[in-house]
Enzyme design. Sequence first.
Site, PDB file in Angstrom:
ATOM      1  N   LYS A  76      54.279  60.312  86.997  1.00 41.70           N
ATOM      2  CA  LYS A  76      54.406  61.833  87.172  1.00 41.70           C
ATOM      3  C   LYS A  76      54.858  62.477  88.360  1.00 41.70           C
ATOM      4  CE  LYS A  76      51.307  61.432  84.015  1.00 41.70           C
ATOM      5  NZ  LYS A  76      50.328  60.579  83.211  1.00 41.70           N
TER       6      LYS A  76
HETATM    7  C1  LIG Z   1      49.962  59.480  82.553  1.00 40.71           C
HETATM    8  C2  LIG Z   1      49.982  58.525  82.540  1.00 40.71           C
HETATM    9  C3  LIG Z   1      50.102  57.427  81.479  1.00 40.71           C
HETATM   10  C4  LIG Z   1      50.733  58.041  80.186  1.00 40.71           C
HETATM   11  O1  LIG Z   1      51.920  58.519  80.001  1.00 40.71           O
HETATM   12  P1  LIG Z   1      52.108  59.443  78.740  1.00 40.71           P
HETATM   13  O2  LIG Z   1      53.423  59.708  79.334  1.00 40.71           O
HETATM   14  O3  LIG Z   1      51.197  60.480  78.763  1.00 40.71           O
HETATM   15  O4  LIG Z   1      52.105  58.908  77.596  1.00 40.71           O
HETATM   16  C5  LIG Z   1      50.345  56.339  81.662  1.00 40.71           C
HETATM   17  N1  LIG Z   1      49.962  55.834  82.989  1.00 40.71           N
HETATM   18  C6  LIG Z   1      49.783  56.675  84.279  1.00 40.71           C
HETATM   19  C7  LIG Z   1      48.767  56.084  85.708  1.00 40.71           C
HETATM   20  C8  LIG Z   1      49.512  58.048  83.961  1.00 40.71           C
HETATM   21  O5  LIG Z   1      49.201  58.667  85.038  1.00 40.71           O
END
Ligand SMILES: *Cc1c(COP(=O)(O)O)cnc(C)c1O
Length: 490
Positions: A110
């Site tokens: 993120k």
């Molecule tokens: C948010 C997240 C995901 C999923 O990603 P999306 O974009 O919501 O599909 C997978 N792994 C981790 C560690 C995340 O923080």
Amino acid sequence: MMYKSTRDENNVVTASQAILQGLADDGGLYVPVDLPKLEINFQELKDYTYQEMAFKVLREFLDDFSDEQLQACIDGAYDEKFDSELIAPLKGADGNYYLELFHGSTIAFKDMALSILPYLMTTAGTINNNENDIVILTATSGDTGKAAMAGFADVPGTEIIVFYPNGGVSSIQERQMLTQTGDNTHVLAVEGNFDDAQTKVKELFNDREFRAELLESGKQFSSANSMNIGRLVPQIVYYFYAYAQLVKQNEIQAGDLVDFVVPTGNFGNILAAYYAKEIGLPVGKLICASNDNTVLYDFFETGEYNAKRDFILTISPSMDILISSNFERLLYHMLGDDTAKLTELMTSLKETGAYSVDASTHAKFADFLAQFATEEETMEEIKAVYDSANYVIDPHTAVAAKVGRKLVENRQNPLVIVSTASPYKFPEAVLNALDIETTAMSDEDMLADLKAKSNVEYPEAIIELQEAASRDRQVIEVADMKDQVRYIVK
Ligand SMILES: *Cc1c(COP(=O)(O)O)cnc(C)c1O
């Protein structure tokens, strides 16, 4: 370069307006009206820094930002907050490539977008002469919350409120959020799962009266979830960067196809990969990896999206989702940008919990492969990669790696496993997978053990956590989310 709502083709805005608004106020999501055409020459791109790649990609999508403005956003975002100069290094292990997207300040992927979103948002405010304060409402399955709070902490003119599912995040994830500083950051646990929190947040966004009430006191909502194109567009960058690194390391020739497997929840990360492919990145298959919450896998198999099922809490909590928001965008494109049809399906999802597409629409998803990994398979994969490559991966990455392994017969191209979190975020699950009994261990003990196993120094995020003061946990009902927002922003 304009953006239109998936639910109303006459709702057309500029990039900066889409970022400021977050969601379209008709309940839809903004998508590009036309995709840009990128000039791609990997002989040249292979020597680009991450920041240069970001500039190249972002200026195509965010074309009402001036070059100077964009450069300032990029410079502010991708700096020493990342503990790798490469920002998103690519590691070879166990016959595949791991694209490590967890070198930012909160050690999950993120950070790739949320370190730049606050800059994009404030610049978008400048471009549009916006005088309102921005109130960021965010539902998190664990990682967005911390990354968004860290990004927006003490940014003038912004207030950020994060809702996370009570008991639905890892203990390190929760502590990361509770130790965040910044007078404008707020975090609340909600009695419910991620879908409950996300659905309520969307409802608040679409609550016209509530929005009008806020506007009277000079405040407007925006989103730090991947529903905001300001989250999505920066995620396109690292797919190009990964490919460029493969060329640079002589692992592939420019033009060769590469497959990406993406551990998927809200479908933001893999959708960015889809856009990368659409604008010319040589991608073979986009592989959607799910955990025990197999709603997306089932859709790719059958053409029916069915959220009427139990919500399963897993060791990859950031993928514990049944209503995958960004899937709406892909579906919209696969329906040939048919607003009416899309709206019909989304209404069906809301009212009945399910929808189906016909066979010809279903066939359009052929760029994608999908599979899932059970809890046991996820644990096995962590162990298998460790045993063969001495490389420790987190449970989300392990879901993707396992899915890549399960689909080996269906693939022909080199595989990039999108690695979304540091194992330090999930020490308990990772140690258990490595056959270490943790019941009697504190978080600190587990982290120390993991360090011994992985031979990776503690990232700054973990060091900080051990010293930081925590705020009190506050748990509220879903029904009280609106009042809490009102209370906080007034
Ligand atoms: C948010 C997240 C995901 C999923 O990603 P999306 O974009 O919501 O599909 C997978 N792994 C981790 C560690 C995340 O923080």
